[in-house]
Design an enzyme around this catalytic site. Structure first.
Site, PDB file in Angstrom:
ATOM      1  N   ASP A  50       0.848  -1.192   0.000  1.00  0.00           N
ATOM      2  CA  ASP A  50       0.000   0.000   0.000  1.00  0.00           C
ATOM      3  C   ASP A  50       0.887   1.247   0.000  1.00  0.00           C
ATOM      4  O   ASP A  50       1.879   1.292   0.737  1.00  0.00           O
ATOM      5  CB  ASP A  50      -0.873  -0.037   1.269  1.00  0.00           C
ATOM      6  N   ASP A  54      -4.183   3.737   3.094  1.00  0.00           N
ATOM      7  CA  ASP A  54      -5.569   3.337   3.393  1.00  0.00           C
ATOM      8  C   ASP A  54      -5.668   1.870   3.817  1.00  0.00           C
ATOM      9  O   ASP A  54      -6.762   1.346   4.024  1.00  0.00           O
ATOM     10  CB  ASP A  54      -6.505   3.625   2.207  1.00  0.00           C
ATOM     11  N   ASP A  58      -2.063  -1.257  -3.497  1.00  0.00           N
ATOM     12  CA  ASP A  58      -2.479  -0.534  -4.691  1.00  0.00           C
ATOM     13  C   ASP A  58      -1.482  -0.714  -5.831  1.00  0.00           C
ATOM     14  O   ASP A  58      -0.420  -1.325  -5.644  1.00  0.00           O
ATOM     15  CB  ASP A  58      -2.728   0.952  -4.372  1.00  0.00           C
ATOM     16  N   ASP A 127      -6.880 -10.934 -14.831  1.00  0.00           N
ATOM     17  CA  ASP A 127      -7.916 -11.872 -14.415  1.00  0.00           C
ATOM     18  C   ASP A 127      -9.222 -11.399 -15.045  1.00  0.00           C
ATOM     19  O   ASP A 127      -9.638 -10.262 -14.810  1.00  0.00           O
ATOM     20  CB  ASP A 127      -8.030 -11.794 -12.885  1.00  0.00           C
ATOM     21  N   ASP A 229     -11.542 -16.511 -15.186  1.00  0.00           N
ATOM     22  CA  ASP A 229     -12.103 -16.861 -13.886  1.00  0.00           C
ATOM     23  C   ASP A 229     -13.411 -17.647 -14.015  1.00  0.00           C
ATOM     24  O   ASP A 229     -14.346 -17.190 -14.690  1.00  0.00           O
ATOM     25  CB  ASP A 229     -12.391 -15.571 -13.104  1.00  0.00           C
ATOM     26  N   GLU A 283      -9.371 -21.180 -15.342  1.00  0.00           N
ATOM     27  CA  GLU A 283      -9.442 -21.581 -13.949  1.00  0.00           C
ATOM     28  C   GLU A 283     -10.441 -22.727 -13.890  1.00  0.00           C
ATOM     29  O   GLU A 283     -11.632 -22.531 -14.052  1.00  0.00           O
ATOM     30  CB  GLU A 283      -9.944 -20.447 -13.059  1.00  0.00           C
ATOM     31  N   HIS A 350      -4.916 -17.353  -4.114  1.00  0.00           N
ATOM     32  CA  HIS A 350      -5.715 -16.553  -3.177  1.00  0.00           C
ATOM     33  C   HIS A 350      -6.967 -17.288  -2.701  1.00  0.00           C
ATOM     34  O   HIS A 350      -7.684 -16.751  -1.856  1.00  0.00           O
ATOM     35  CB  HIS A 350      -6.110 -15.247  -3.875  1.00  0.00           C
ATOM     36  N   ASP A 351      -7.276 -18.459  -3.257  1.00  0.00           N
ATOM     37  CA  ASP A 351      -8.450 -19.229  -2.824  1.00  0.00           C
ATOM     38  C   ASP A 351      -8.058 -20.414  -1.954  1.00  0.00           C
ATOM     39  O   ASP A 351      -8.909 -21.261  -1.650  1.00  0.00           O
ATOM     40  CB  ASP A 351      -9.208 -19.792  -4.033  1.00  0.00           C
TER      41      ASP A 351
HETATM   42  C1  GLC Z   1     -12.738 -17.826  -8.728  1.00  0.00           C
HETATM   43  C2  GLC Z   1     -11.834 -16.891  -7.953  1.00  0.00           C
HETATM   44  C3  GLC Z   1     -12.402 -16.672  -6.594  1.00  0.00           C
HETATM   45  C4  GLC Z   1     -13.769 -16.042  -6.753  1.00  0.00           C
HETATM   46  C5  GLC Z   1     -14.661 -16.889  -7.648  1.00  0.00           C
HETATM   47  C6  GLC Z   1     -15.871 -16.115  -8.087  1.00  0.00           C
HETATM   48  O1  GLC Z   1     -12.789 -19.088  -8.163  1.00  0.00           O
HETATM   49  O2  GLC Z   1     -10.531 -17.410  -7.921  1.00  0.00           O
HETATM   50  O3  GLC Z   1     -11.582 -15.878  -5.781  1.00  0.00           O
HETATM   51  O4  GLC Z   1     -14.362 -15.900  -5.489  1.00  0.00           O
HETATM   52  O5  GLC Z   1     -13.997 -17.267  -8.839  1.00  0.00           O
HETATM   53  O6  GLC Z   1     -15.507 -15.129  -9.010  1.00  0.00           O
END
Ligand code: GLC
Length: 577
Positions: A50, A54, A58, A127, A229, A283, A350-351
């Protein structure tokens, strides 16, 4: 002194191996492509750096760290969504596909970021979230305003006079119901994810053309590809048949690869992808290796690569599911992809929880060794490596105690759902400590100053208190750190095409402790040995090693392999005759 000898030996060996590398494109799997040789580093912008205090990372923050990113040796960055969004699902609910989220900065910042990356030879993968939009997108505002609005068919609706729609389960809905009643037009709309993420109707050619225009907008700015995604869910059977009881447990089978999905991907390729030299990655790609191959068989002209979920959906911790099952998944996928198509290799994002907390061992004794061992795996397996920020220093799960610490719509809504039903919320919270997506989203640990150097404000999500011990600054100073091992590993793959294109064969299949495999290309052979346990163990290869040279080892004390023993979490990459 020690460092320079090790580095020189490494450079010598790596160079020695490259000189005689040649790749004969006899099969599609051997065809040279930049996106097969590239290695991808994933940045979750909220948690990276950041600059305006905030508490939210960013674009200027990423710009300020470009030299660090370059120093890792990676070729491409995948950025999680940075478009305008009300942030119900942290940017995966987009309200304007051509604008930058205010928290992250401006379009000028974006242009500078792209320029800064390209100047450093780094590609940028965006993404693209087009299975759904935000309910605050202009399309949805129009669509919900009246049944005859021209945007109505951008989404899926069920008129209430027909009764309740056939049940569809939702990933993030507070009631697990994917149809939400909207009084304004007395209809239900479909949302596989949260109520604020209505699913787009891909059957509508106007919607498809709008999406292609959005893609061209970003590609014409010069970006280098898209991560698609949740796109496997884009095509639905709009006759809305009843689904068999218990379908929620096998959701990818019922929601993935709908009737027209491949038609859409082929059209997208023809209209957009084929006009640019880019990288495209799906994905998720159905529920079997055969499903996945259909997305990326080059002859079908769809996407370049896919990552499947089997290896992360396998269970909570490696001690529960066991190495044999894990090896079997990778080997099965590799077998299906041995001649055609291409996969992405990843252990975290991140998931997911942190890689070391799930597949390795986060105790102080083994965190470093097991992080290095897992890094070795990602970079020596066949497929394009995707590496998640923070794993290069062995960041671990945070394990929040209270629901108040969670920001994630997934955890919060599941908690409320369970609470409303009188379920065991304590057990749920205990489980989230291991599986929650928040474990992978805590801020990057730059140094040991307040808030790990990520912000001068209050971070949007708590920083893992172990930042004092685990941080980039500390590891920069240690030649043997996970960070410096990661850099070496990246270079090893870059300098040895056998690790990119080489055939993969699993060895010592039944060994419950060791993942052993061979990579072979044009007479070059590389053996990889990975001990996934905290104990001394042995392996049995049925293979003559002959003269051999250790190219990389996480104990940093081995140049030749003499016996069939491995120490806890030991990893060895060995050039053999
Ligand atoms: C994908 C993303 C995830 C998101 C989901 C809905 O799985 O990686 O973070 O919550 O799609 O867009």
């Amino acid at each position: 002194m020690k460092k320079s000898i090790v580095t020189m030996t490494f450079i010598f060996l790596a160079t020695n191996l490259i000189t005689s590398q040649k790749v004969e494109p006899t099969t599609e799997a051997l065809q040279k492509k930049w996106w097969k040789e590239a290695t991808v580093y994933q940045i979750y912008p909220r948690s990276f750096k950041d600059t305006d205090g905030d508490g939210v990372g960013d674009l200027k923050g990423i710009i300020s760290k470009l030299d660090y990113i370059k120093s890792l040796g990676i070729d491409a960055v995948w950025l999680n969504p940075i478009y305008e969004s009300p942030n119900d699902d942290n940017g995966y609910d987009i309200s304007n596909y051509r604008a930058i989220m205010k928290d992250f900065g401006t379009m000028e910042d974006f242009d500078l970021l792209l320029k800064g990356m390209h100047e450093r030879g780094i590609k940028l993968i965006m993404d693209l979230v087009v299975n759904h939009s935000s309910d605050e997108h202009e399309w949805f505002k129009q669509a919900r305003s009246s049944r005859d609005n021209p945007y109505r068919n951008y989404y899926h609706w069920w008129p209430a006079e027909k009764g309740k729609p056939p049940y569809r389960w939702s990933f993030f809905d507070v009631n697990s119901d994917a149809w939400k009643y909207d009084a304004q037009t007395n209809s239900y709309y479909l949302h596989y994810f949260s109520q604020k993420q209505p699913d787009l109707n891909w059957e509508n050619p106007n919607l498809r053309e709008e999406v292609y225009e959005i893609m061209r907008f970003w590609l014409d700015k010069g970006i280098d590809g898209f991560r698609m995604d949740a796109f496997q869910f884009a095509s639905k059977d709009t006759t809305w048949p009843d689904l068999p009881k218990g379908f929620e447990k096998n959701i990818i089978k019922y929601y993935g690869v709908g009737p027209h999905l491949h038609d859409y991907l082929q059209e997208m390729n023809k209209e957009v992808f084929s006009k640019y030299d880019i990288m495209t990655v799906a994905e998720g790609a159905g529920s079997t290796p055969e499903d996945a191959l259909l997305f990326v068989d080059l002859d079908r002209k769809e996407l370049n690569m896919a990552y499947h979920f089997e290896s992360v959906d396998i269970g909570k911790h490696i001690s529960d599911f066991g190495l044999e099952k894990y090896k079997a998944i990778f080997s099965r996928y590799d077998e299906t992809f041995k001649d055609k198509g291409w996969l992405s290799i990843f252990l975290a994002n991140h998931d997911q929880p942190r890689m070391v907390s799930k597949f390795g061992n986060e105790t102080p004794e083994f965190r470093e060794l097991s992080s290095k061992m897992l890094t070795t795996f990602i970079y020596t397996m066949r497929g394009t490596p995707y590496y998640y920020m923070g794993d290069e220093i062995g960041m671990t799960n945070i394990r929040f105690d209270s629901i108040a610490d969670y920001n994630d719509v997934d955890t919060r809504n599941k908690y409320t759902n369970l609470k409303n039903k009188g379920g065991d919320t304590l057990a749920f919270l205990e489980e989230q400590k291991q599986v929650s997506r928040e474990n992978g989203r805590t801020p990057m640990q730059w140094d040991n100053t307040e808030n790990s150097g990520i912000t001068t404000g209050t971070p949007w999500l708590k920083v893992n208190p172990n930042y004092d011990e685990i941080n980039i600054k500390k590891q920069e100073q240690d030649p043997e750190s996970i960070l410096n091992y990661f850099r070496k590993t990246v270079q090893l793959r870059k300098n040895n095409l056998v690790l990119v294109y080489g055939k993969y064969s699993l060895l010592d299949k039944e060994n419950p402790d060791v993942f052993a495999y061979l990579r072979e290309l044009d007479g070059k052979r590389v053996l990889v040995l990975l001990n996934f346990t905290d104990k001394n163990t042995s392996y049995n290869l049925n293979l003559k090693l002959g003269k051999n040279e250790v190219l990389l080892n996480n104990y940093n004390d081995t140049t030749k392999v003499k016996n069939n023993k491995l120490r806890p979490y030991e990893s060895l990459v060995i050039a053999i005759e």
